[in-house]
Design a protein around this motif. Structure first.
Motif: not given
Length: 497
Positions: A296-312
């Protein structure tokens, strides 16, 4: 006359007979041709029926299951019609529509099942997170009452469980769960480090131009969660004897960048493509697509990226493993107020460590020397390097006594009237500096030596020693309990995410 009549009758009878026989033969031939045609048509219809039956059988046994599998595995092949030539156009079109309808039904059902699973996990995660927060407060109270180092280890494992629960809740569209004030960016990085098993391997380097650069309140906890997931991946997929360098720096576009490198096993092309897809912040990620056990690591980061606007972004690292680049836009950054103090564990900016003497060196040709309070080096803000302080004592705020000249004649009466003003505004003449004594050099080297940063283990040991000393003054000394090993990463329940 009679013979001619009989002959004519015989000829007519013969012609009529041959005509009837020809007609009979034609009727028989037509009947046989019709029967043969009917037989051929029956055989063709039977062949088409068998072909359609086989296609329906393949549709039920292979095509629909393969289409459902392809929804989770993009590379899985979906077979087509076996005998396209034997299937009529309408039948082939209907079979293809059946596959599409089955795929649509599977997608809808998976969506409903996934939504139900998310709802159940979201409610369960909220309850578990609440219990873990209560346990954390109780452990903090126990740390103030007892000096057993095992309480620190228990508190750390509670923090690991809290991070896992919080990540699961975020994946299920829950709120991160903690409201925070504007937080220093470096302190957020340290907070994410403290949530990861093997935190002692993570080395943070601060390259910020603004030491008090901070994150806005709404983005502090999401960024800490995302960074903790990236650090967990870096520590889980690299050797326990290697370090995980983390670099915090500002970008030219007024944003910030956090680099996480590891010397791990790396990723193949398919895994890298999948990771980049998850990190791009897709609109929906099904729980069934995360594998077994779910990663779930990358999925969690992607969900936060879509919600808060930073990128990875993730790519190969020069250390041999992978590099994750977490980019924070300018609208999520701010500057902390001067009245708020930074954590003593936060590393100082690297550029400030060698620039502590620049203001005094620039003012050396001036006719006056700044007051001692302003010239004294302050290690907490801009510690100077030892080599620079030894090479130029005046730059480090220490002016030799030979360099200070007598006050000007016009200033003598003022000095007699008010000695304080004369001490604040002395003048000096340029003279050749004398070699400093070894004792003075050693003292200056010790004064400008960079302070040693406290580690979490050191802070825990100091706190345990303080508690032990407090209790030893109240009662007879007792043999201290044997402390467990310093947070090994293989027994804390934190593996790859």
């Amino acid at each position: 006359m009679v013979p001619w009549i009989l002959t004519l009758i015989a000829v007519v009878v013969a012609i009529w007979t041959s005509t009837r026989m020809y007609q009979a033969r034609r009727e028989a031939y037509g009947a046989s041709a019709s029967a043969e045609l009917a037989e051929r048509q029956a055989r063709a219809a039977e062949a088409r029926t068998l072909a359609l039956t086989e296609e329906i059988r393949q549709l039920a046994r292979k095509r629909i299951p393969a289409a459902a599998t392809a929804l989770s595995h993009r590379a899985a092949p979906v077979p087509g019609l076996r005998e396209a030539a034997d299937i009529e156009g309408d039948a082939a079109r209907l079979l293809t529509e059946a596959v599409q309808a089955a795929r649509t039904a599977v997608l809808e059902e998976r969506g409903r099942v996934d939504a139900a699973a998310r709802s159940a996990m979201r409610g369960t995660s909220a309850k578990i997170q609440s219990l873990l927060n209560q346990s954390q407060h109780l452990l903090q109270e126990l740390q103030h009452e007892y000096d057993d180092p095992r309480i620190l280890q228990l508190d750390f494992r509670n923090e690991l469980a809290l991070r896992r629960t919080q990540a699961t809740a975020v994946l299920c569209d829950a709120w991160p769960g903690l409201a925070r004030q504007n937080s220093s960016l470096v302190e957020v990085v340290l907070g994410a480090q403290s949530r990861v098993a093997g935190y002692e391997r993570i080395k943070v380097a601060n390259h910020l131009r603004q030491e008090r650069l901070a994150l806005v309140a709404r983005a502090a906890e999401p960024l800490a969660i995302a960074l903790a997931e990236l650090l967990a991946n870096a520590t889980a997929y690299s050797h326990p004897d290697t370090e995980v360098p983390v670099t915090v720096q500002q970008t030219p576009g007024r944003g910030a960048l956090i680099l996480v490198d590891d010397a791990g096993i790396g990723m193949d092309d398919d895994a890298l493509k999948r990771a980049r897809t998850l990190l791009s912040g897709p609109s929906e990620v099904l729980l069934t697509e995360l594998g077994d056990p779910p990663q779930t690591g990358f999925a969690v980061v992607g969900r936060l990226i879509a919600r808060y606007g930073f990128s990875c972004h993730i790519e190969s690292s020069p250390y041999g493993g992978m590099r994750a680049m977490l980019r924070i836009p300018a609208h999520l950054l701010t500057v902390m107020d001067d009245d708020r103090t930074l954590s003593v564990l936060a590393p100082k900016p690297v550029h400030a460590r060698g620039a502590g003497a620049e203001p005094l060196e620039a003012s050396a040709p001036a006719s006056s020397v700044p007051p001692a309070s302003a010239a004294a080096p302050v290690p907490s803000t801009a510690p100077a390097g030892p080599s620079e302080a030894v090479a130029d004592p005046a730059a480090a705020g220490e002016v030799p006594s030979e360099a200070v000249a007598d006050p000007a004649p016009g200033a003598a009466p003022a000095a007699a009237d008010d000695g304080a003003h004369a001490a604040e505004l002395p003048t000096r003449r340029r003279r050749s500096r004398k070699a400093a004594s070894p004792e003075a050099s050693t003292a200056r080297r010790q004064t400008v030596e960079e302070p040693v940063l406290r580690t979490p283990e050191g802070a825990g040991a100091a706190w345990a020693a303080l508690q032990e000393g407090t209790l030893s003054g109240r009662k007879a000394p007792e043999p201290p309990a044997e402390a467990p090993s310093a947070s090994p990463s293989d027994d804390q329940g934190d593996d790859e995410t």
